[in-house]
Design a protein around this motif. Sequence first.
Motif, PDB file in Angstrom:
ATOM      1  N   PRO A 100      -9.498  34.606  24.660  1.00  0.00           N
ATOM      2  CA  PRO A 100      -9.894  33.283  24.178  1.00  0.00           C
ATOM      3  C   PRO A 100      -8.872  32.215  24.550  1.00  0.00           C
ATOM      4  O   PRO A 100      -7.659  32.450  24.447  1.00  0.00           O
ATOM      5  CB  PRO A 100      -9.980  33.475  22.660  1.00  0.00           C
ATOM      6  N   VAL A 101      -9.364  31.060  24.985  1.00  0.00           N
ATOM      7  CA  VAL A 101      -8.473  29.975  25.404  1.00  0.00           C
ATOM      8  C   VAL A 101      -7.552  29.554  24.265  1.00  0.00           C
ATOM      9  O   VAL A 101      -6.344  29.335  24.468  1.00  0.00           O
ATOM     10  CB  VAL A 101      -9.319  28.773  25.889  1.00  0.00           C
ATOM     11  N   LEU A 102      -8.101  29.459  23.065  1.00  0.00           N
ATOM     12  CA  LEU A 102      -7.292  28.988  21.933  1.00  0.00           C
ATOM     13  C   LEU A 102      -6.123  29.937  21.662  1.00  0.00           C
ATOM     14  O   LEU A 102      -5.002  29.486  21.371  1.00  0.00           O
ATOM     15  CB  LEU A 102      -8.169  28.867  20.684  1.00  0.00           C
ATOM     16  N   ASP A 103      -6.361  31.244  21.780  1.00  0.00           N
ATOM     17  CA  ASP A 103      -5.277  32.211  21.568  1.00  0.00           C
ATOM     18  C   ASP A 103      -4.188  32.052  22.624  1.00  0.00           C
ATOM     19  O   ASP A 103      -2.987  32.128  22.313  1.00  0.00           O
ATOM     20  CB  ASP A 103      -5.830  33.634  21.593  1.00  0.00           C
ATOM     21  N   LEU A 104      -4.595  31.841  23.873  1.00  0.00           N
ATOM     22  CA  LEU A 104      -3.615  31.668  24.948  1.00  0.00           C
ATOM     23  C   LEU A 104      -2.775  30.418  24.731  1.00  0.00           C
ATOM     24  O   LEU A 104      -1.550  30.430  24.899  1.00  0.00           O
ATOM     25  CB  LEU A 104      -4.340  31.567  26.297  1.00  0.00           C
ATOM     26  N   VAL A 105      -3.450  29.337  24.331  1.00  0.00           N
ATOM     27  CA  VAL A 105      -2.728  28.073  24.124  1.00  0.00           C
ATOM     28  C   VAL A 105      -1.770  28.191  22.940  1.00  0.00           C
ATOM     29  O   VAL A 105      -0.603  27.778  23.019  1.00  0.00           O
ATOM     30  CB  VAL A 105      -3.726  26.919  23.898  1.00  0.00           C
ATOM     31  N   LEU A 106      -2.233  28.762  21.840  1.00  0.00           N
ATOM     32  CA  LEU A 106      -1.378  28.876  20.656  1.00  0.00           C
ATOM     33  C   LEU A 106      -0.185  29.803  20.912  1.00  0.00           C
ATOM     34  O   LEU A 106       0.883  29.621  20.314  1.00  0.00           O
ATOM     35  CB  LEU A 106      -2.197  29.397  19.468  1.00  0.00           C
ATOM     36  N   ALA A 107      -0.358  30.778  21.790  1.00  0.00           N
ATOM     37  CA  ALA A 107       0.761  31.678  22.103  1.00  0.00           C
ATOM     38  C   ALA A 107       1.830  30.976  22.930  1.00  0.00           C
ATOM     39  O   ALA A 107       3.016  31.295  22.807  1.00  0.00           O
ATOM     40  CB  ALA A 107       0.239  32.910  22.847  1.00  0.00           C
ATOM     41  N   ARG A 108       1.421  30.015  23.779  1.00  0.00           N
ATOM     42  CA  ARG A 108       2.383  29.336  24.656  1.00  0.00           C
ATOM     43  C   ARG A 108       2.878  28.015  24.069  1.00  0.00           C
ATOM     44  O   ARG A 108       3.923  27.509  24.494  1.00  0.00           O
ATOM     45  CB  ARG A 108       1.717  29.037  26.009  1.00  0.00           C
ATOM     46  N   LEU A 109       2.135  27.437  23.129  1.00  0.00           N
ATOM     47  CA  LEU A 109       2.466  26.094  22.634  1.00  0.00           C
ATOM     48  C   LEU A 109       3.858  25.998  21.999  1.00  0.00           C
ATOM     49  O   LEU A 109       4.584  25.020  22.246  1.00  0.00           O
ATOM     50  CB  LEU A 109       1.396  25.634  21.645  1.00  0.00           C
ATOM     51  N   PRO A 110       4.296  26.966  21.171  1.00  0.00           N
ATOM     52  CA  PRO A 110       5.637  26.838  20.560  1.00  0.00           C
ATOM     53  C   PRO A 110       6.755  26.713  21.591  1.00  0.00           C
ATOM     54  O   PRO A 110       7.733  25.994  21.354  1.00  0.00           O
ATOM     55  CB  PRO A 110       5.773  28.129  19.744  1.00  0.00           C
ATOM     56  N   ALA A 111       6.617  27.389  22.724  1.00  0.00           N
ATOM     57  CA  ALA A 111       7.674  27.305  23.752  1.00  0.00           C
ATOM     58  C   ALA A 111       7.784  25.878  24.282  1.00  0.00           C
ATOM     59  O   ALA A 111       8.902  25.355  24.458  1.00  0.00           O
ATOM     60  CB  ALA A 111       7.361  28.271  24.899  1.00  0.00           C
ATOM     61  N   SER A 112       6.645  25.226  24.525  1.00  0.00           N
ATOM     62  CA  SER A 112       6.675  23.849  25.038  1.00  0.00           C
ATOM     63  C   SER A 112       7.194  22.875  23.981  1.00  0.00           C
ATOM     64  O   SER A 112       7.973  21.965  24.289  1.00  0.00           O
ATOM     65  CB  SER A 112       5.271  23.427  25.493  1.00  0.00           C
ATOM     66  N   ILE A 113       6.748  23.052  22.731  1.00  0.00           N
ATOM     67  CA  ILE A 113       7.207  22.140  21.678  1.00  0.00           C
ATOM     68  C   ILE A 113       8.701  22.307  21.420  1.00  0.00           C
ATOM     69  O   ILE A 113       9.432  21.330  21.236  1.00  0.00           O
ATOM     70  CB  ILE A 113       6.395  22.382  20.384  1.00  0.00           C
ATOM     71  N   GLU A 114       9.170  23.557  21.406  1.00  0.00           N
ATOM     72  CA  GLU A 114      10.601  23.798  21.184  1.00  0.00           C
ATOM     73  C   GLU A 114      11.436  23.145  22.290  1.00  0.00           C
ATOM     74  O   GLU A 114      12.459  22.506  22.013  1.00  0.00           O
ATOM     75  CB  GLU A 114      10.880  25.298  21.137  1.00  0.00           C
ATOM     76  N   LEU A 115      10.984  23.279  23.523  1.00  0.00           N
ATOM     77  CA  LEU A 115      11.702  22.651  24.636  1.00  0.00           C
ATOM     78  C   LEU A 115      11.696  21.131  24.494  1.00  0.00           C
ATOM     79  O   LEU A 115      12.730  20.479  24.702  1.00  0.00           O
ATOM     80  CB  LEU A 115      11.054  23.074  25.958  1.00  0.00           C
TER      81      LEU A 115
END
Length: 334
Positions: A86-101
């Motif tokens: 699912p697209v939402l699962d993929l995005v939520l898995a990667r989103l914290p890395a981008s926000i933290e950066l």
Amino acid sequence: MASYLVRRLIGVIPVLLMVSLMVFALTQLAPGDPVSMLVSDETSAEDRQRIVEAWGLDRPAPVQYLSFLQNAVTGDFGSSFRYREPVLDLVLARLPASIELAIYATLLAVLIGIPLGVLSAARPNSLLDNAGSLVGFFGVSMPNFWLGILLILVFAGTFNVLPSGGREPWGMDLPSITGFLTIDALIQGRFDAFWTALRHLALPAIVLGTSMTGIIMQLTRATVAESLREDYVMTARAKGLSERVVLWRHAFRNALVAVVTIIGLEFGALISGAIIVETVFSWPGIGMLLIQSITYRDYPLIVGLVLVYTTLFVLVNVLIDILYTTIDPRIRMK
């Protein structure tokens, strides 16, 4: 306040509709198709046809778009053609890395840009002012990809003091709680993991924050310098207040609305503009995911990621509007 927030959130809906329509149309018009990109050349024509039907690509584009919208309302952005998840699962898995950066890059830019801008405004044409202007021009004009490669060559290649890429080394074995590695490490008392995560963040955060540092520095300098020419500053000095109090409590505070505005806009741009930096440093965020999705014409993932970018940008701007009332009580939301 509540009615204002409701109006802003309702106003997001047509923006998301317009963005989704534009992105969907552009992906359809782009050359290439996901079946050719993702399916082996040895696949038979019958199997290719079954894949096309399974992905819904045999339907007319308007029908595909309306079907996407219907599912998106319920939070279902479909499944990725490439990852089969699912697209939402993929995005939520990667989103914290981008926000933290983006958070660390913003902290770096704020901690350097604001003090340098304020002190440069207080001492115009001084050595500090000239040095601050040089930092500002350097930050604004330096291409991210070039600076990133240069830092990798120097700090990872030559001196070998910082990692050249990635978010964590293999085998760090840090259970995820929030998705933010530095916070998870502190929560679990893993200071070795915290230090390791900071070392991996260092170079991409410096590269991503360099441009923002220059912008914040120059804007802060200009707005504080203008504030220092106002009558209330002369009145404060006439009362015998120290120059430090006049500078930081009166001049800088009145310039803070403009500074917060540019920080908010730049933070939203950092999340969406980190695509190049994430690619250079192999950072596993949504920026690199977007590049991969475009490469393989992964339509559901492309549209889902762009909608997430748009939503984040709008939410950051709503948060900035709320901060206005705290910084300047004269501002009221109606």
